[in-house]
Design a protein around this motif. Structure first.
Motif, PDB file in Angstrom:
ATOM      1  N   UNK A   5     -11.095  -2.331  11.516  1.00  0.00           N
ATOM      2  CA  UNK A   5      -9.783  -2.476  12.150  1.00  0.00           C
ATOM      3  C   UNK A   5      -9.238  -1.130  12.619  1.00  0.00           C
ATOM      4  N   UNK A   6      -9.505  -0.062  11.860  1.00  0.00           N
ATOM      5  CA  UNK A   6      -9.052   1.268  12.277  1.00  0.00           C
ATOM      6  C   UNK A   6      -9.762   1.691  13.561  1.00  0.00           C
ATOM      7  N   UNK A  46      -1.528  -7.294  14.232  1.00  0.00           N
ATOM      8  CA  UNK A  46      -1.684  -8.296  13.180  1.00  0.00           C
ATOM      9  C   UNK A  46      -0.689  -8.071  12.056  1.00  0.00           C
ATOM     10  N   UNK A  47      -0.420  -6.822  11.715  1.00  0.00           N
ATOM     11  CA  UNK A  47       0.547  -6.552  10.654  1.00  0.00           C
ATOM     12  C   UNK A  47       1.945  -7.007  11.055  1.00  0.00           C
ATOM     13  N   UNK A  87      -6.838 -11.290   5.520  1.00  0.00           N
ATOM     14  CA  UNK A  87      -7.705 -10.128   5.328  1.00  0.00           C
ATOM     15  C   UNK A  87      -6.927  -8.841   5.627  1.00  0.00           C
ATOM     16  N   UNK A  88      -6.207  -8.829   6.716  1.00  0.00           N
ATOM     17  CA  UNK A  88      -5.421  -7.647   7.085  1.00  0.00           C
ATOM     18  C   UNK A  88      -4.341  -7.370   6.047  1.00  0.00           C
ATOM     19  N   UNK A  89      -3.690  -8.420   5.579  1.00  0.00           N
ATOM     20  CA  UNK A  89      -2.660  -8.238   4.543  1.00  0.00           C
ATOM     21  C   UNK A  89      -3.266  -7.641   3.278  1.00  0.00           C
ATOM     22  N   UNK A  90      -4.445  -8.124   2.887  1.00  0.00           N
ATOM     23  CA  UNK A  90      -5.106  -7.614   1.680  1.00  0.00           C
ATOM     24  C   UNK A  90      -5.481  -6.140   1.843  1.00  0.00           C
ATOM     25  N   UNK A  91      -5.961  -5.775   3.027  1.00  0.00           N
ATOM     26  CA  UNK A  91      -6.301  -4.369   3.285  1.00  0.00           C
ATOM     27  C   UNK A  91      -5.044  -3.511   3.161  1.00  0.00           C
ATOM     28  N   UNK A  92      -4.000  -3.966   3.793  1.00  0.00           N
ATOM     29  CA  UNK A  92      -2.739  -3.219   3.773  1.00  0.00           C
ATOM     30  C   UNK A  92      -2.256  -3.000   2.338  1.00  0.00           C
ATOM     31  N   UNK A  93      -2.250  -4.061   1.558  1.00  0.00           N
ATOM     32  CA  UNK A  93      -1.780  -3.951   0.167  1.00  0.00           C
ATOM     33  C   UNK A  93      -2.664  -3.009  -0.646  1.00  0.00           C
ATOM     34  N   UNK A 106       9.559  -7.104   1.982  1.00  0.00           N
ATOM     35  CA  UNK A 106       8.210  -6.571   1.780  1.00  0.00           C
ATOM     36  C   UNK A 106       8.107  -5.150   2.318  1.00  0.00           C
ATOM     37  N   UNK A 107       8.670  -4.924   3.489  1.00  0.00           N
ATOM     38  CA  UNK A 107       8.646  -3.582   4.076  1.00  0.00           C
ATOM     39  C   UNK A 107       9.433  -2.601   3.200  1.00  0.00           C
ATOM     40  N   UNK A 108      10.591  -3.034   2.726  1.00  0.00           N
ATOM     41  CA  UNK A 108      11.405  -2.173   1.867  1.00  0.00           C
ATOM     42  C   UNK A 108      10.694  -1.878   0.551  1.00  0.00           C
ATOM     43  N   UNK A 109       9.995  -2.873   0.026  1.00  0.00           N
ATOM     44  CA  UNK A 109       9.242  -2.677  -1.220  1.00  0.00           C
ATOM     45  C   UNK A 109       8.145  -1.635  -1.015  1.00  0.00           C
TER      46      UNK A 109
END
Length: 194
Positions: A34-35, A116-117, A67-73, A126-129
């Motif tokens: 993705x990068x 995608x994000x 998948x993208x969410x999991x990578x981000x987390x 979520x963003x604030x967290x």
């Protein structure tokens, strides 16, 4: 994705060791893809790079968004976990600079997944967290020096985070990773006690 689906992704039961290894390989391969290629990266190519079948990928991540969410987390978690490790192994200013460089790399990878994000991370809480987690890591880096804080009085972790975000945007728009390093050096001169 609804908030409920996001909760499910965050609170899954622990995996067997072999399944966890496969997931880790998938997330690493996907983050690289993705990068490099953006959100249009091929799921088949990601599975191949991870050394697993595409069915394994879809069992763990039924959609590209998950998948993208999991990578981000995972990337946020790794970045936050790096702060105490860096302060334990490097002099305070070096730890801060190394973390800042990692943050820029994280932001560069995030740029590849930006579209995608935007779909995945629609919840402002979520963003604030995430910002709070990153600011906590910066606070640790600013205050963890053996002889006292590495930062001069009045330096706010949220301000440092915003400055790093600006640096990452400028460097990305100019397509110059070395520009980010030079700007980090300037930022450090404004932060660090003399």
């Amino acid at each position: 994705m609804t908030g409920h689906e996001g909760d499910t992704a965050r609170h899954r039961k622990p995996l067997r060791a072999d399944a966890q290894r496969n997931e880790d390989k998938l997330l690493k391969a996907a983050a690289t893809a993705f990068a490099r290629e953006g959100a249009g990266a091929s799921v088949k190519d990601i599975a191949r790079a991870a050394g697993v079948g595409v069915g394994t990928l879809y069992r763990r991540f039924p959609s590209k968004e998950l998948l993208i969410e999991a990578i981000y987390r995972q990337e946020v978690q790794h970045l936050c976990e790096a702060a105490p490790h860096l302060t334990a192994t490097l002099p305070p200013q070096d730890a801060l600079q190394t973390w800042m460089e990692r943050f820029i790399d994280f932001m560069a990878a995030k740029q590849g997944m930006a579209d995608a994000l935007a779909v995945v991370l629609t919840d402002d809480s979520e963003k604030l967290h995430t910002r709070a987690l990153l600011a906590d890591a910066i606070t640790h880096l600013l205050t963890a020096g053996e002889g006292g804080p590495v930062a001069r009085p009045g330096v706010d972790a949220q301000d440092v985070l915003m400055a790093l975000g600006g640096i990452s945007l400028m460097a990305a728009s100019e397509e110059q990773r070395d520009l980010a390093t030079r700007l980090i050096d300037l930022l450090l001169h404004g932060i660090v006690t003399s």
